[in-house]
Design a protein around this motif. Structure first.
Motif, PDB file in Angstrom:
ATOM      1  N   ASN A   1       8.801  -3.624  19.091  1.00  0.00           N
ATOM      2  CA  ASN A   1       9.665  -3.334  20.222  1.00  0.00           C
ATOM      3  C   ASN A   1      10.857  -4.283  20.231  1.00  0.00           C
ATOM      4  OD1 ASN A   1       8.952  -5.784  21.799  1.00  0.00           O
ATOM      5  ND2 ASN A   1       6.939  -4.794  21.966  1.00  0.00           N
ATOM      6  N   TYR A   2      11.681  -4.113  21.230  1.00  0.00           N
ATOM      7  CA  TYR A   2      12.939  -4.861  21.280  1.00  0.00           C
ATOM      8  C   TYR A   2      12.736  -6.374  21.355  1.00  0.00           C
ATOM      9  CZ  TYR A   2      12.231  -5.611  26.293  1.00  0.00           C
ATOM     10  OH  TYR A   2      11.730  -6.002  27.511  1.00  0.00           O
ATOM     11  N   MET A   3      11.551  -6.823  21.778  1.00  0.00           N
ATOM     12  CA  MET A   3      11.332  -8.259  21.950  1.00  0.00           C
ATOM     13  C   MET A   3      11.231  -9.017  20.627  1.00  0.00           C
ATOM     14  SD  MET A   3       8.867  -8.463  25.317  1.00  0.00           S
ATOM     15  CE  MET A   3       7.921  -6.973  25.011  1.00  0.00           C
ATOM     16  N   CYS A   4      11.069  -8.276  19.508  1.00  0.00           N
ATOM     17  CA  CYS A   4      11.082  -8.949  18.206  1.00  0.00           C
ATOM     18  C   CYS A   4      12.471  -8.929  17.571  1.00  0.00           C
ATOM     19  CB  CYS A   4      10.057  -8.323  17.256  1.00  0.00           C
ATOM     20  SG  CYS A   4      10.547  -6.718  16.596  1.00  0.00           S
ATOM     21  N   ASN A   5      13.438  -8.421  18.318  1.00  0.00           N
ATOM     22  CA  ASN A   5      14.809  -8.337  17.811  1.00  0.00           C
ATOM     23  C   ASN A   5      15.648  -9.467  18.400  1.00  0.00           C
ATOM     24  OD1 ASN A   5      17.359  -7.670  16.933  1.00  0.00           O
ATOM     25  ND2 ASN A   5      17.229  -5.520  17.503  1.00  0.00           N
ATOM     26  N   GLU A   6      15.687 -10.590  17.676  1.00  0.00           N
ATOM     27  CA  GLU A   6      16.402 -11.759  18.169  1.00  0.00           C
ATOM     28  C   GLU A   6      17.918 -11.620  18.069  1.00  0.00           C
ATOM     29  OE1 GLU A   6      14.428 -13.091  14.328  1.00  0.00           O
ATOM     30  OE2 GLU A   6      14.661 -11.216  15.422  1.00  0.00           O
ATOM     31  N   PHE A   7      18.397 -10.501  17.541  1.00  0.00           N
ATOM     32  CA  PHE A   7      19.835 -10.291  17.406  1.00  0.00           C
ATOM     33  C   PHE A   7      20.448  -9.583  18.616  1.00  0.00           C
ATOM     34  CE2 PHE A   7      18.031 -10.045  13.011  1.00  0.00           C
ATOM     35  CZ  PHE A   7      18.444 -11.299  12.616  1.00  0.00           C
ATOM     36  N   LEU A   8      19.623  -9.239  19.615  1.00  0.00           N
ATOM     37  CA  LEU A   8      20.138  -8.609  20.826  1.00  0.00           C
ATOM     38  C   LEU A   8      20.802  -9.659  21.715  1.00  0.00           C
ATOM     39  CD1 LEU A   8      17.178  -6.227  21.783  1.00  0.00           C
ATOM     40  CD2 LEU A   8      19.235  -5.669  20.485  1.00  0.00           C
TER      41      LEU A   8
ATOM     42  N   GLY B   1       0.816  -1.209   0.000  1.00  0.00           N
ATOM     43  CA  GLY B   1       0.000   0.000   0.000  1.00  0.00           C
ATOM     44  C   GLY B   1       0.848   1.256   0.000  1.00  0.00           C
ATOM     45  N   ARG B   2       0.209   2.413  -0.054  1.00  0.00           N
ATOM     46  CA  ARG B   2       0.923   3.693  -0.184  1.00  0.00           C
ATOM     47  C   ARG B   2       1.724   4.042   1.067  1.00  0.00           C
ATOM     48  NH1 ARG B   2       1.689   7.963  -4.054  1.00  0.00           N
ATOM     49  NH2 ARG B   2       2.059   9.921  -2.959  1.00  0.00           N
ATOM     50  N   TYR B   3       1.199   3.698   2.255  1.00  0.00           N
ATOM     51  CA  TYR B   3       1.859   4.131   3.488  1.00  0.00           C
ATOM     52  C   TYR B   3       2.101   2.929   4.400  1.00  0.00           C
ATOM     53  CZ  TYR B   3      -0.412   8.397   1.814  1.00  0.00           C
ATOM     54  OH  TYR B   3      -0.852   9.419   1.043  1.00  0.00           O
ATOM     55  N   ARG B   4       3.350   2.704   4.751  1.00  0.00           N
ATOM     56  CA  ARG B   4       3.649   1.757   5.820  1.00  0.00           C
ATOM     57  C   ARG B   4       4.396   2.535   6.898  1.00  0.00           C
ATOM     58  NH1 ARG B   4       8.340  -2.493   3.692  1.00  0.00           N
ATOM     59  NH2 ARG B   4       9.936  -0.906   3.245  1.00  0.00           N
ATOM     60  N   VAL B   5       3.838   2.514   8.080  1.00  0.00           N
ATOM     61  CA  VAL B   5       4.314   3.358   9.181  1.00  0.00           C
ATOM     62  C   VAL B   5       4.653   2.451  10.350  1.00  0.00           C
ATOM     63  CG1 VAL B   5       3.803   5.373  10.597  1.00  0.00           C
ATOM     64  CG2 VAL B   5       2.672   5.102   8.369  1.00  0.00           C
ATOM     65  N   VAL B   6       5.861   2.583  10.849  1.00  0.00           N
ATOM     66  CA  VAL B   6       6.280   1.739  11.966  1.00  0.00           C
ATOM     67  C   VAL B   6       6.825   2.611  13.085  1.00  0.00           C
ATOM     68  CG1 VAL B   6       8.504   1.306  10.800  1.00  0.00           C
ATOM     69  CG2 VAL B   6       7.797  -0.146  12.722  1.00  0.00           C
ATOM     70  N   LYS B   7       6.148   2.560  14.214  1.00  0.00           N
ATOM     71  CA  LYS B   7       6.685   3.187  15.424  1.00  0.00           C
ATOM     72  C   LYS B   7       7.224   2.066  16.298  1.00  0.00           C
ATOM     73  CE  LYS B   7       2.435   3.407  18.255  1.00  0.00           C
ATOM     74  NZ  LYS B   7       2.809   2.630  19.437  1.00  0.00           N
ATOM     75  N   GLY B   8       8.297   2.326  16.962  1.00  0.00           N
ATOM     76  CA  GLY B   8       8.889   1.268  17.752  1.00  0.00           C
ATOM     77  C   GLY B   8       9.818   1.796  18.811  1.00  0.00           C
ATOM     78  N   SER B   9      10.141   0.922  19.721  1.00  0.00           N
ATOM     79  CA  SER B   9      11.063   1.275  20.786  1.00  0.00           C
ATOM     80  C   SER B   9      12.485   1.275  20.251  1.00  0.00           C
ATOM     81  CB  SER B   9      10.947   0.241  21.905  1.00  0.00           C
ATOM     82  OG  SER B   9      11.438  -1.020  21.464  1.00  0.00           O
ATOM     83  N   ARG B  10      13.390   1.636  21.104  1.00  0.00           N
ATOM     84  CA  ARG B  10      14.798   1.513  20.751  1.00  0.00           C
ATOM     85  C   ARG B  10      15.131   0.028  20.567  1.00  0.00           C
ATOM     86  NH1 ARG B  10      16.513   5.842  25.450  1.00  0.00           N
ATOM     87  NH2 ARG B  10      16.035   7.722  24.255  1.00  0.00           N
ATOM     88  N   ALA B  11      16.000  -0.252  19.638  1.00  0.00           N
ATOM     89  CA  ALA B  11      16.446  -1.628  19.363  1.00  0.00           C
ATOM     90  C   ALA B  11      15.334  -2.503  18.812  1.00  0.00           C
ATOM     91  CB  ALA B  11      17.055  -2.263  20.608  1.00  0.00           C
TER      92      ALA B  11
END
Length: 413
Positions: free
Chosen positions: A196-203, A26-36
């Motif tokens: 948020n950071y919990m979807c970042n398995e590289f931490l 779609g035209r707009y994909r918007v992602v807000k998220g925490s650090r990391a």
């Protein structure tokens, strides 16, 4: 050029948590998220993949001010190329700041909203301009600026190609227009997600411990910086400010106006922050005209950046907690740097002094703007406001206090 086929596993490279974001057209994909939360890293990876996938696609990368792009989006895109193992296929230039996909001549352009004419006048040699990434979209305070950009990306797309804006941001303030436009009232052409950071398995374990400690000791901050929820701004320390353009040379020539510089040290989690201002004690005005705001800088690099910015001969008041750093930076040519003179109640006294001024902020000082509109009084467990500021959004705020320290001490005598 002749390309060698490269087979990669996107799930292994990109990781989890962004499937809908990656596949959305779609035209707009918007992602807000925490650090990391890897929102910027994932965006960069997707744009590099799309350049390769669509031979007629070109990319425009935007931030509020152009000068912030090299150390953020440009560096992130180069990282994405290395991660995908395709860096040899791209030509990366600093002057002008742009990236070219060698096999086809497709481009990734970089522009700042501080020069709108350079955005509306972009012409591509190959294909069409169809993908736009607005990083740190929170910096764009005026919705009309986004509308201007949105309306400039138009025209017929080749079959199979589509136009898309990606907005990535930290959710500091629930009053921002992005929340109302994309999160509160999304349409079929909009994907608005929170990560948020919990979807970042590289931490690693140390990274995760930062957030666990935040959760325990500062739950209010954890909701925003940890979970990616919208921040509620209440009880601002400074309300006496506005944003407008001004000519630094003209202001500095006015009678009684003096330059003031302050430095707050950081490294891994916190940025090194340089405040650059002009003070008019008679008219009670404090002009904020420039800033440095960057993580991971060693002392040699701090000295070099100050020199490159043209402030090596200025008197800079730095955080006295790091005397060794001050000595090293002085040996690198910043000879007028000196430590701050912290004393009992110096934070409260410095804040009270600055509160007596009208603070005028140049629009290019995007990090100062973000901090001052989120710098709040702390509160106890019952929600009662305390007479101390939060330990967040305070790097340039502290540097500003150091910068005017001399004038604060005069007033207290």
């Amino acid at each position: 050029m002749t390309l060698r086929h490269r087979i990669i596993s996107l799930p292994e490279i990109v990781g989890k948590g962004y499937r809908d974001f990656w596949l959305f057209k779609g035209r707009y994909r918007v992602v807000k998220g925490s650090r990391a939360s890897k929102k910027s890293a994932t965006t960069a990876l997707s744009l590099i993949v799309n350049i390769i996938k669509y031979p007629e696609a070109n990319v425009l990368v935007i931030r509020k001010t152009f000068r912030t792009l090299k150390d953020s989006c440009y560096a992130q895109l180069k990282w994405a190329m290395r991660r995908l193992g395709v860096e040899e296929w791209f030509d990366c230039k600093l002057s002008p700041l742009e990236i070219t996909y060698k096999p086809t001549g497709q481009k990734i352009f970089f522009r700042g909203l501080d020069d709108p004419l350079k955005i509306t006048s972009i012409a591509v040699d190959v294909g069409v301009l169809c993908f736009v990434w607005i990083e740190e979209a929170y910096e764009i305070m005026n919705e009309a600026d986004f509308d201007m950009l949105n309306e400039s990306i138009r025209g017929q797309s080749p079959p199979g190609l589509y136009k898309q804006f990606t907005l990535s941001l930290n959710p500091w303030n629930e009053g921002h227009w992005i929340k109302k436009r994309f999160f509160d009232n999304p349409d079929a052409d909009t994907l608005a997600i929170t990560t948020n950071y919990m979807c970042n398995e590289f931490l690693d374990e140390q990274d995760l411990k930062v957030f666990e400690l935040m959760k325990e000791k500062n739950p209010k901050r954890y909701k925003v910086a940890g979970l990616g929820e919208w921040g509620v701004v209440d009880g601002l320390v400074y309300e006496n400010w506005n944003i407008r353009e001004f000519n630094v040379n003209d202001i500095s020539k006015q009678e009684g106006v003096r330059s003031v510089f302050g430095l707050d040290f950081g490294f891994t989690n916190d940025p090194t922050a340089l405040f650059c201002g002009l003070i008019d004690t008679e008219e009670k005005r404090l002009y904020v005209f420039d800033e440095m705001y960057q993580r991971g800088l060693i002392n040699d690099e701090i000295a070099q950046k100050i020199t490159d910015m043209g402030y090596a001969k200025e008197r800079i008041v730095a955080d006295s907690a790091e005397p060794k750093s001050i000595a090293e930076i002085r040996r690198k040519g910043i000879r007028r740097m000196r430590p701050s003179r912290k004393g009992q109640d110096s934070i409260r006294a410095g804040i009270q002094y600055v509160q007596g001024f009208k603070i005028i902020i140049h629009p290019q000082c995007v990090n100062f703007i973000t901090e001052i509109q989120n710098y709040q009084w702390d509160e106890d467990t019952t929600g009662k406001k305390l007479n101390v500021p939060i330990d967040d959004f305070n790097h340039l705020m502290d540097a500003m206090r150091y910068a005017v320290e001399e004038y604060t001490r005069r007033e207290r005598r």
